[in-house]
Design a protein around this motif. Structure first.
Motif, PDB file in Angstrom:
ATOM      1  N   ARG A  10       0.972  -0.912  -0.079  1.00  0.00           N
ATOM      2  CA  ARG A  10       0.147   0.905   0.462  1.00  0.00           C
ATOM      3  C   ARG A  10       1.232   1.817  -0.192  1.00  0.00           C
ATOM      4  NH1 ARG A  10      -3.665  -0.099   4.838  1.00  0.00           N
ATOM      5  NH2 ARG A  10      -4.769   1.404   4.299  1.00  0.00           N
ATOM      6  N   GLY A  11       1.862   1.030  -0.051  1.00  0.00           N
ATOM      7  CA  GLY A  11       3.212   2.689   0.459  1.00  0.00           C
ATOM      8  C   GLY A  11       4.342   1.798  -0.253  1.00  0.00           C
ATOM      9  N   VAL A  12       5.066   2.722  -1.140  1.00  0.00           N
ATOM     10  CA  VAL A  12       6.704   2.375  -1.366  1.00  0.00           C
ATOM     11  C   VAL A  12       7.376   3.195  -1.031  1.00  0.00           C
ATOM     12  CG1 VAL A  12       7.508   2.420  -3.690  1.00  0.00           C
ATOM     13  CG2 VAL A  12       6.023   1.801  -3.711  1.00  0.00           C
ATOM     14  N   ILE A  13       8.637   2.848  -0.383  1.00  0.00           N
ATOM     15  CA  ILE A  13       9.789   3.675  -0.226  1.00  0.00           C
ATOM     16  C   ILE A  13      10.632   3.434  -0.935  1.00  0.00           C
ATOM     17  CG2 ILE A  13      11.809   3.696   1.415  1.00  0.00           C
ATOM     18  CD1 ILE A  13      10.157   3.168   4.025  1.00  0.00           C
ATOM     19  N   PHE A  14      11.709   4.579  -1.518  1.00  0.00           N
ATOM     20  CA  PHE A  14      12.746   4.875  -2.576  1.00  0.00           C
ATOM     21  C   PHE A  14      13.839   5.289  -1.990  1.00  0.00           C
ATOM     22  CE2 PHE A  14      10.099   4.256  -6.553  1.00  0.00           C
ATOM     23  CZ  PHE A  14      10.662   3.674  -7.300  1.00  0.00           C
ATOM     24  N   ASP A  15      14.665   4.321  -2.340  1.00  0.00           N
ATOM     25  CA  ASP A  15      16.041   5.181  -2.112  1.00  0.00           C
ATOM     26  C   ASP A  15      16.945   6.083  -3.270  1.00  0.00           C
ATOM     27  OD1 ASP A  15      19.019   5.077  -1.163  1.00  0.00           O
ATOM     28  OD2 ASP A  15      19.991   3.650  -3.510  1.00  0.00           O
ATOM     29  N   TYR A  16      17.731   6.608  -2.843  1.00  0.00           N
ATOM     30  CA  TYR A  16      17.612   7.226  -3.958  1.00  0.00           C
ATOM     31  C   TYR A  16      19.227   7.491  -4.774  1.00  0.00           C
ATOM     32  CZ  TYR A  16      18.824  11.384  -6.813  1.00  0.00           C
ATOM     33  OH  TYR A  16      18.870  12.658  -8.503  1.00  0.00           O
ATOM     34  N   GLY A  17      20.308   7.381  -4.524  1.00  0.00           N
ATOM     35  CA  GLY A  17      20.891   7.017  -4.850  1.00  0.00           C
ATOM     36  C   GLY A  17      21.807   5.941  -5.154  1.00  0.00           C
ATOM     37  N   GLY A  18      21.911   5.966  -6.495  1.00  0.00           N
ATOM     38  CA  GLY A  18      21.734   4.761  -7.103  1.00  0.00           C
ATOM     39  C   GLY A  18      20.849   3.525  -7.374  1.00  0.00           C
ATOM     40  N   THR A  19      19.778   4.429  -7.444  1.00  0.00           N
ATOM     41  CA  THR A  19      18.488   3.636  -7.600  1.00  0.00           C
ATOM     42  C   THR A  19      18.044   4.492  -9.089  1.00  0.00           C
ATOM     43  OG1 THR A  19      18.930   2.419  -5.556  1.00  0.00           O
ATOM     44  CG2 THR A  19      16.449   2.677  -6.317  1.00  0.00           C
ATOM     45  N   ILE A  20      17.673   5.499  -8.065  1.00  0.00           N
ATOM     46  CA  ILE A  20      17.071   6.360  -9.471  1.00  0.00           C
ATOM     47  C   ILE A  20      18.204   7.188 -10.175  1.00  0.00           C
ATOM     48  CG2 ILE A  20      15.602   8.461  -9.999  1.00  0.00           C
ATOM     49  CD1 ILE A  20      14.038   8.029  -7.160  1.00  0.00           C
ATOM     50  N   ASP A  21      19.430   6.999  -9.978  1.00  0.00           N
ATOM     51  CA  ASP A  21      20.254   8.414 -10.252  1.00  0.00           C
ATOM     52  C   ASP A  21      20.627   7.568 -11.361  1.00  0.00           C
ATOM     53  OD1 ASP A  21      21.536   7.519  -8.625  1.00  0.00           O
ATOM     54  OD2 ASP A  21      21.935   9.422  -8.280  1.00  0.00           O
ATOM     55  N   SER A  22      21.030   6.318 -11.138  1.00  0.00           N
ATOM     56  CA  SER A  22      22.637   4.971 -11.597  1.00  0.00           C
ATOM     57  C   SER A  22      22.102   3.922 -12.128  1.00  0.00           C
ATOM     58  CB  SER A  22      23.807   5.671 -10.768  1.00  0.00           C
ATOM     59  OG  SER A  22      24.018   4.724 -10.099  1.00  0.00           O
ATOM     60  N   ARG A  23      21.183   3.790 -12.590  1.00  0.00           N
ATOM     61  CA  ARG A  23      20.142   2.120 -12.760  1.00  0.00           C
ATOM     62  C   ARG A  23      20.940   1.117 -11.383  1.00  0.00           C
ATOM     63  NH1 ARG A  23      22.434   5.142 -17.181  1.00  0.00           N
ATOM     64  NH2 ARG A  23      21.319   5.467 -18.784  1.00  0.00           N
ATOM     65  N   GLY A  24      21.434   1.600 -10.712  1.00  0.00           N
ATOM     66  CA  GLY A  24      21.845   0.685  -9.373  1.00  0.00           C
ATOM     67  C   GLY A  24      23.091  -0.138  -9.507  1.00  0.00           C
ATOM     68  N   CYS A  25      23.413   1.349 -10.664  1.00  0.00           N
ATOM     69  CA  CYS A  25      24.893   0.560 -10.224  1.00  0.00           C
ATOM     70  C   CYS A  25      25.292   1.479 -10.269  1.00  0.00           C
ATOM     71  CB  CYS A  25      26.035   1.882 -11.960  1.00  0.00           C
ATOM     72  SG  CYS A  25      25.782   0.377 -13.509  1.00  0.00           S
ATOM     73  N   HIS A  26      27.030   1.158  -8.757  1.00  0.00           N
ATOM     74  CA  HIS A  26      27.404   2.249  -7.547  1.00  0.00           C
ATOM     75  C   HIS A  26      28.058   3.514  -8.657  1.00  0.00           C
ATOM     76  CE1 HIS A  26      30.287   3.284  -4.749  1.00  0.00           C
ATOM     77  NE2 HIS A  26      29.929   1.812  -3.860  1.00  0.00           N
ATOM     78  N   TRP A  27      27.560   4.463  -7.574  1.00  0.00           N
ATOM     79  CA  TRP A  27      28.297   5.707  -8.120  1.00  0.00           C
ATOM     80  C   TRP A  27      29.787   5.660  -8.521  1.00  0.00           C
ATOM     81  CZ3 TRP A  27      26.984  10.219 -10.335  1.00  0.00           C
ATOM     82  CH2 TRP A  27      26.096  10.422 -10.697  1.00  0.00           C
TER      83      TRP A  27
END
Length: 240
Positions: A10-27
């Motif tokens: 019923r709800g979603v928690i998103f990480d930001y860095g590495g998840t939204i801004d790099s397709r899952g790749c380590h920065w």
């Protein structure tokens, strides 16, 4: 991805860095690509030492302020890395300014492209679920989100530098559940780190999706989990 039941979400928690801004790749991999494209000729091991030095310096001293957007952040971080390399005699001190500009802009453009790829998924989820962002960040994630026009998707932000709790401490995900006003069993956590996102979120009862890209170490690359996704675009079909 195994047949995980997400029907109670019923709800979603998103990480930001590495998840939204790099397709899952380590920065570090994004920055290394920018180094290479900018003509910075250092060994990767030396770069990784510079990367770690900068992360420790940013944790120790408040270089990054709440109003700094992502390009500001990158310029600060790149300068710390490149000055360390110059101090070690690995690059020319006279090249630092040009390298800071080139690497920062390349990294910013890479992040912006990833954000635009993620946007349709964020739009889709935002229309169906309340969402909260839970991130280890430097105290400026609000400015970063505003710059990329992402703030509107999240009901609340739980940022480590603000709340005083850092991943992998599960309490930061409990704060995210509290912000959603939902029990953990009804919350989906989406992140790029098995150790910092997936395992602590599962430990409090959340459902998870691990966006797995290239990690910091070969050992991380070999790790597996039943709830791996390879792209944020996989998410809508899994939540039908």
């Amino acid at each position: 991805m195994e047949n995980t039941d997400y029907s109670a979400i019923r709800g979603v928690i998103f990480d930001y860095g590495g998840t939204i801004d790099s397709r899952g790749c380590h920065w570090s991999e994004v920055i290394w690509d920018a180094y290479t494209a900018s003509g910075i000729e250092v060994e990767k091991d030396a770069f990784r030492e510079a990367y770690v030095h900068a992360e420790r310096e940013l944790a120790r001293v408040r270089h990054i302020l709440p109003h700094h957007n992502f390009l500001d952040l990158l310029r600060i971080k790149m300068r710390i890395e490149l000055e360390w390399l110059a101090d070690k005699g690995l690059i020319d001190k006279g090249s630092i300014d040009a390298y800071v500009d080139a690497t920062s802009r390349r990294c910013y453009e890479a992040a912006a492209a990833c954000v635009e790829e993620a946007r349709p998924v964020l739009e889709h989820l935002h229309a169906r679920y309340p969402m909260v962002l839970v991130s280890n960040f430097y105290g400026n994630v609000e400015a970063v989100l505003e710059d990329f026009d992402l703030r509107k998707y999240f009901r609340s932000i739980v940022e480590s530098a603000v709340v005083g709790v850092r991943k992998p401490d599960p309490r930061i995900f409990s704060l995210g559940c509290e912000a959603l006003a939902l029990p953990a069993s009804e919350v989906l956590v989406i992140g790029d780190s098995l150790r910092k996102d997936i395992e602590p979120a599962e430990s409090i009862g959340c459902k998870v999706m691990w966006l797995k890209g290239k990690g910091w170490t070969a050992a991380e690359d070999e790790q597996t989990h039943p709830c791996i996704i390879r792209s944020l675009n996989d998410i809508p079909a899994l939540l039908r």
